[in-house]
Motif scaffolding. Sequence first.
Motif, mmCIF file in Angstrom:
data_model
loop_
_atom_site.group_PDB
_atom_site.id
_atom_site.type_symbol
_atom_site.label_atom_id
_atom_site.label_comp_id
_atom_site.label_asym_id
_atom_site.label_seq_id
_atom_site.Cartn_x
_atom_site.Cartn_y
_atom_site.Cartn_z
ATOM 1 N N ASP A 232 23.564 56.462 41.987
ATOM 2 C CA ASP A 232 23.606 56.596 43.445
ATOM 3 C C ASP A 232 23.502 55.249 44.162
ATOM 4 O OD1 ASP A 232 23.694 59.317 43.100
ATOM 5 O OD2 ASP A 232 21.532 59.587 43.337
ATOM 6 N N SER B 64 29.726 55.019 55.421
ATOM 7 C CA SER B 64 30.700 56.044 55.037
ATOM 8 C C SER B 64 31.589 55.499 53.936
ATOM 9 C CB SER B 64 31.547 56.478 56.238
ATOM 10 O OG SER B 64 32.339 55.408 56.722
ATOM 11 N N TRP C 265 26.483 61.071 47.148
ATOM 12 C CA TRP C 265 27.917 61.370 47.208
ATOM 13 C C TRP C 265 28.780 60.250 46.643
ATOM 14 C CZ3 TRP C 265 27.998 63.216 53.029
ATOM 15 C CH2 TRP C 265 27.312 64.437 53.124
ATOM 16 N N ILE C 266 28.269 59.038 46.593
ATOM 17 C CA ILE C 266 29.117 57.890 46.265
ATOM 18 C C ILE C 266 29.771 58.058 44.899
ATOM 19 C CG2 ILE C 266 27.289 56.458 45.224
ATOM 20 C CD1 ILE C 266 29.885 55.117 47.682
ATOM 21 N N MET D 158 22.084 55.724 54.312
ATOM 22 C CA MET D 158 21.721 55.174 53.014
ATOM 23 C C MET D 158 20.471 54.313 53.177
ATOM 24 S SD MET D 158 25.365 54.132 51.247
ATOM 25 C CE MET D 158 26.690 55.333 51.073
ATOM 26 N N ARG E 269 33.029 61.912 52.039
ATOM 27 C CA ARG E 269 32.982 60.469 52.296
ATOM 28 C C ARG E 269 32.483 60.172 53.704
ATOM 29 N NH1 ARG E 269 37.735 61.477 49.526
ATOM 30 N NH2 ARG E 269 38.067 60.275 47.615
ATOM 31 N N ARG F 84 26.831 59.051 56.569
ATOM 32 C CA ARG F 84 25.496 59.537 56.220
ATOM 33 C C ARG F 84 24.606 58.309 56.063
ATOM 34 N NH1 ARG F 84 29.695 58.715 52.392
ATOM 35 N NH2 ARG F 84 28.855 58.303 50.314
ATOM 36 N N LEU G 266 33.236 50.190 51.267
ATOM 37 C CA LEU G 266 32.228 50.937 52.016
ATOM 38 C C LEU G 266 32.223 50.442 53.454
ATOM 39 C CD1 LEU G 266 29.848 53.018 51.318
ATOM 40 C CD2 LEU G 266 28.353 51.026 51.549
ATOM 41 N N GLN H 12 22.373 60.949 49.792
ATOM 42 C CA GLN H 12 23.035 62.226 49.535
ATOM 43 C C GLN H 12 23.610 62.294 48.120
ATOM 44 O OE1 GLN H 12 22.877 64.763 51.423
ATOM 45 N NE2 GLN H 12 22.348 63.971 53.442
ATOM 46 N N ASP I 56 22.632 55.748 48.058
ATOM 47 C CA ASP I 56 23.232 56.859 48.794
ATOM 48 C C ASP I 56 22.293 58.056 48.667
ATOM 49 O OD1 ASP I 56 24.739 58.870 49.895
ATOM 50 O OD2 ASP I 56 26.564 58.411 48.792
#
Length: 598
Positions: free
Chosen positions: A342, A370, A309-310, A286, A281, A284, A320, A307, A305
Amino acid sequence: MRVARLFRFPVKGFPAEEIPEADVRTGRGIRGDRVAAFTNGSLDIPDDSWHRYSAFTVLKNDTDLQKWQVALDLAEAADSSQPAVADPSATVTLTSPQNETTTFRTDDRDTRATSADFLSARIPPQGDFPRALSVADQGMFDSQAAGVSIINPATVAAISQTADGQAALAPGETELDPLRFRGNVLVDGLAPFEEFALIGKIVRLGGVRLAITQAIERCPATTVNPTTTAVDVNVPRVLASACGHLHCGVYGRILESGLVSTGDEIEIEGDAPRELVKTARTPRFMTVLGSQQICNDIVEVSLRDDQGWIREFDEPGTNLRVHLDLGEPFWRTYTITDVSDDIVSIAVRTQGKGSRAVAELAAGQSVLASGPHGTMTANRVFGGTTALVTAGIGITPSLGLMRGAELSGTEKIKLFHVDRDHRTACLWDRLQKRAHSRQIPVETHHRDTASQGRPGHADLVDWLAGCDNVMVCGPADFTRAVLDASAEAGVPAVHQEIFASPNTGMSEAIAQCSPAEVTLENSGTSFLWEPQQGTLLEALEARGLRADNSCRGGSCGTCAVSLAAGSVIYPVEPAARIAADEVLVCSAVPSGPISLGI
């Protein structure tokens, strides 16, 4: 982007040595880095294998370690292009604050045992087990896989210049020393927080290739001034309040051995293998996909996102955090209104320079974010007859709670919303549609204060009668009124949402709360908590009660204790995930009478 300075830490937890060149090995890290660690007596572990940091004497638990001096002499190294092996031999000399010395060789058990006895006589234990200087082939790093840590001094300088940072600095200091963060590599040429854009990338430093795998969460070791050795700045608290997260620096896994020197250029070669990058979390970047005005001064912003990850952590009810640079670090928390693969959407009210800046982000821009964060999730809020009671923009948490949740065990949903001149009508309509799409009875009440006035105490008690759970979000006076009405109506569980930010930080958010009785089950004692006492952890410590803790910023989970009765609120939502019947005392305050299992 280039290498500015290089460091190694010969003994875990002790001070660093600055070096002009580093020999970096796959599976081993920088030669001479963390070649040994001194056990703290809490566990009985062998002296020739890796173990988690909790078994060792480290700076965050013994800040006097910074007063020691360390010198290292390495035996001739093998060819750095060869696969990793343990350092053939390292001779370490440790000098105490009283100028007493001891020397050991990493490959000599006898000298290690003698030095361990020397250290045991001078460094307090944390348990009764015999203590030793432990070594391992891969080094004594926090993680079993060795690596290299990278710190961006521009980020440290930016943190220093925040109001929280300046207030925390000692007299005569102008900014934090990057050495507080105990990194191997300090870099030049990056903007503040730009190092987080390296996560998921392969970079080359001189002859070394690294996969940047994660952001580094900071612990209380950073409270120690590396020059004066004083414990002077609560860096985790400054990070949490000024930046909205606890991270500074990134960690790299070594893909290719080689030499790196100060002044070497750092080049990005491409994307790292996904399996090497830690899903988290943490902050990073976006990509902004676009935004649309959905009513009056409310804009919905969609982000991708990058990465991915969300989706790994998404739960209805989470939020968020968006982290901006508006002359200094700045952050805001927004309810997640939708997640699709994402892509995450947030509701932004365009009031204040921070939220206006978020609403005005152009498609294609990158923004640091994050999360998802938050403990007020649907699985904790819903059950039996559940009321969502909101005012103004406070409706957005209800909208987030109603998206996609199964709501098992929920018998009835009551929606109560108060606003003026129907300014949030678009969100109210969307919330009702989401609620009525469930196979659960729904009761709705809307009150326009322009024509009907504010609801009185009797109105609120009548609304909440018979509820098993209540969630409230709105201005401070509205929230207090709902809490009072919930208490009179006998509601068993009340959940309160507060969005803190740099303008409404931890202290200001706590100041909005009402006094509450705190009962300690194990001792049978109780005390009256009041806002000026700070968090529950601070209130406990002020009464001489010890509670385990580490980060003091809601990230590590060490301070979790059982919440036997009542409910709490988190002025700044913690990142640590805990059980539904636990509370992080370092970050929480009571929302009414509570009972703790301590």
